[in-house]
Design a protein around this motif. Structure first.
Motif, PDB file in Angstrom:
ATOM      1  N   GLN A 177       0.829  -1.137  10.301  1.00  0.00           N
ATOM      2  CA  GLN A 177      -0.428  -0.860   9.585  1.00  0.00           C
ATOM      3  C   GLN A 177      -0.824   0.727   9.240  1.00  0.00           C
ATOM      4  N   VAL A 180       2.883   2.688   7.902  1.00  0.00           N
ATOM      5  CA  VAL A 180       3.551   2.612   6.635  1.00  0.00           C
ATOM      6  C   VAL A 180       2.637   2.425   5.715  1.00  0.00           C
ATOM      7  N   ARG A 181       1.794   1.396   5.972  1.00  0.00           N
ATOM      8  CA  ARG A 181       0.668   1.121   4.829  1.00  0.00           C
ATOM      9  C   ARG A 181      -0.504   2.168   4.735  1.00  0.00           C
ATOM     10  N   GLY A 182      -0.595   2.908   5.709  1.00  0.00           N
ATOM     11  CA  GLY A 182      -1.621   4.033   5.604  1.00  0.00           C
ATOM     12  C   GLY A 182      -1.096   5.398   5.213  1.00  0.00           C
ATOM     13  N   THR A 183      -0.509   5.844   6.415  1.00  0.00           N
ATOM     14  CA  THR A 183       0.078   7.272   6.310  1.00  0.00           C
ATOM     15  C   THR A 183       0.965   7.654   5.106  1.00  0.00           C
ATOM     16  N   LEU A 184       2.134   6.515   4.964  1.00  0.00           N
ATOM     17  CA  LEU A 184       2.985   6.960   4.021  1.00  0.00           C
ATOM     18  C   LEU A 184       2.480   6.801   2.608  1.00  0.00           C
ATOM     19  N   SER A 185       1.612   5.858   2.269  1.00  0.00           N
ATOM     20  CA  SER A 185       1.112   5.678   0.937  1.00  0.00           C
ATOM     21  C   SER A 185      -0.011   6.818   0.743  1.00  0.00           C
ATOM     22  N   GLY A 186      -0.679   7.290   1.617  1.00  0.00           N
ATOM     23  CA  GLY A 186      -1.637   8.337   1.638  1.00  0.00           C
ATOM     24  C   GLY A 186      -1.111   9.442   1.267  1.00  0.00           C
ATOM     25  N   ALA A 188       2.142  10.010  -0.070  1.00  0.00           N
ATOM     26  CA  ALA A 188       2.876  10.027  -1.223  1.00  0.00           C
ATOM     27  C   ALA A 188       1.619  10.243  -2.166  1.00  0.00           C
ATOM     28  N   ILE A 189       0.587   9.586  -2.282  1.00  0.00           N
ATOM     29  CA  ILE A 189      -0.566   9.602  -3.367  1.00  0.00           C
ATOM     30  C   ILE A 189      -1.156  11.264  -3.149  1.00  0.00           C
TER      31      ILE A 189
END
Lengths: 237, 297
Positions: A177, A180-186, A188-189
């Protein structure tokens, strides 16, 4: 006198020898419990090895001496931390100080090894920090157990490790959670937006002069304070 | 004027974007209200209403500015508990909370900077410390401060330390790392030629430190201080969240508890102004000091 301070690890090993002397003397005078006879013997062995060590020795002998020194210290530390009898006395604390100074001596010896070739060149930068980290964890463990700090305030590292190994599955879901879902997407954005932004800002000098000071001001915003606002806007997931 | 124009333009664009965003962000509430009352909303009504909600999803800039004004000047000069009437700062004003945050920030900054400089000197002069401590100093910064802060406060509270010190320790924890990195780099900045020159003077170790290494490190130190003081402010605010004894962090949290979005934004901007002010003060000291040392560019 200057030999003590000019040799690497000179005063540390002298201090260790004095502390071991105190610990053994108190042990011989008949204080039961810690440090046990085995620990005392290991500490004396560590002192002998530390004083036997020379920079000028052949490298095989140096490695053997360092490994022996490390093992003597390690098992003495093991005995001090994990076989406590309760009611630790002055001899015990002298032994703790001796192990701490011994670890310091070891780090100094390792840091002074200059010839760096082959596998040693890759391993050497890791050895000193590892010894330091293990020593800090050990002091934490030993002190917390010896003076019986309430677990609510500061649990021992072994207890933390035990809980960590017991609850791997829930920690894994949390990791997915958060990472992968928070750190990586953040990440990338954030990186994507920043690169686009930088391209535009670099293209126009006017924007560069205008945006950078404003950006610096916005960067000073305590980011933690924006968290409740964003949660309100976007929800929790 | 050539410097101010781009900044003003960017600020104006940002404000315009903010105002435009206010309408759609707050529109849902207005439509619900109109639907419940059975009336139709014209577009101009919608726009004026979304600009003046009590608890907007996104407050308009002028609401934030008004809240800032009300909770500083108006509160202190006309409020019953304000400074004008009672002689002490009102606990409902941002000046009071900003002051609480500022004192903890400064204490933490001083502790963190002092510890950072000492550690940097140790790292530069002691090979064993360089090899063993530096990786852990870096690793220590990967611990999320938000998880660490409540633990620090609980542990210190249990041994009888509360009030400003725990917050200052969290601030020090955040501000010490940039100082360590900057000072290690700065103290190592003298090149071989300068060190050799000191050697030909047969300078003692202390003289090399005081007359070469320390002055050379000053530009690096001030750069780190600017980063460190902003980090100290963030640390203090994080430390204030669990304590609830005054400070901008408390304003942020209580605002979010009670849905007072305007209050959150006002506290946020007060914190940003405070941070900008502190960085600015360090910048002024930097310019003065470097000019007197003949290093200003």
């Amino acid at each position: 006198m200057s030999a003590v301070f000019n040799t690497a690890g000179g005063w540390q090993r002298l201090g260790m020898a004095l502390a071991v002397l105190v610990a053994v003397a108190l042990g011989v005078m008949g204080q039961g419990g810690q440090p046990s006879a085995v620990v005392q013997a290991l500490l004396v062995a560590a002192v002998v090895l530390a004083f036997g060590y020379r920079q000028s020795h052949k490298s095989a002998l140096r490695v053997a001496l360092l490994l022996g020194f490390w093992n003597a210290l390690f098992f003495a530390a093991w005995g001090l931390a994990l076989h406590q009898t309760g009611g630790e006395s002055a001899g015990f604390w002298a032994a703790v100080i001796a192990v701490w100074l011994g670890g310091w001596t070891l780090v100094t010896f390792v840091a002074e090894i200059r010839s760096a070739r082959g596998w040693w060149a890759r391993v050497k930068p890791l050895v000193a920090p590892l010894i330091f980290g293990v020593t800090v964890l050990w002091v934490w463990e030993t002190v917390v157990k010896a003076i019986e700090v309430p677990r609510v305030i500061l649990p021992a590292p072994t207890e933390i490790g035990l809980r960590l190994s017991q609850s791997t599955d829930i920690l894994w879901t949390d990791l997915v959670q958060t990472f992968v879902r928070g750190t990586l997407s953040g990440f990338a954005i954030g990186c994507g937006a920043a690169i686009l932004f930088a391209l535009v800002v670099d293209r126009y000098a006017f924007l560069r002069r205008g945006l950078l000071p404003v950006g610096n001001f916005l960067a000073a915003l305590p980011i933690i304070g924006t968290a409740p606002i964003f949660v309100m806007w976007f929800g929790f997931d | 004027m050539t410097r101010a124009l781009p900044i003003l333009t960017v600020v104006a664009v940002l404000l315009a974007a903010w105002y435009i965003a206010v309408v759609p962000m707050n529109a849902q509430w207005e439509r619900d209200q109109a639907g419940r009352a059975g009336t139709e909303l014209t577009f101009s009504q919608l726009v004026t209403n979304t600009m003046s909600q009590d608890r907007p999803v996104l407050p308009a800039p002028h609401q934030v500015v008004a809240e800032l004004w009300n909770s500083t000047v108006i509160e202190e000069f006309t409020g019953r508990r304000g400074w004008w009437r009672s002689g002490s700062l009102s606990n409902r004003s941002l000046i009071y909370h900003g002051w609480v945050t500022l004192t903890a920030t400064m204490l933490g900054f001083i502790i963190g900077t002092g510890a950072g400089i000492l550690l940097a000197v140790g790292i530069v002069y002691n090979r064993a410390m360089d090899a063993s401590v530096m990786p852990w100093a870096i690793a220590s910064q990967t611990i999320p401060i938000i998880a660490l802060a409540p633990m620090i406060i609980v542990v210190l509270n249990s041994i009888g330390i509360s009030g400003v010190v725990p917050k200052a320790i969290i601030a020090a924890y955040l501000s010490f790392f940039p100082v360590v990195v900057g000072m290690v780099k700065g103290l190592r900045a003298p090149d071989g030629m300068q060190m050799d020159l000191m050697k030909t003077y047969s300078a003692t170790g202390l003289a090399v430190f005081l007359k070469l290494r320390l002055p050379t490190s000053m530009p690096y130190l001030f750069t780190s201080l600017k980063v460190g003081i902003a980090a100290a402010l963030v640390g203090t605010i994080v430390g204030e969240l669990p304590v609830q004894q005054g400070g901008l962090g408390v304003r942020l949290l209580s605002g979010s508890y009670y849905g007072q979005t305007v209050q959150i934004w006002a506290a946020l901007f007060a914190a940003a102004l405070l941070a900008a002010g502190l960085v600015g003060v360090v910048g002024i000291i930097e310019r003065r000091a470097l000019r007197r040392m003949g290093m200003a560019t």
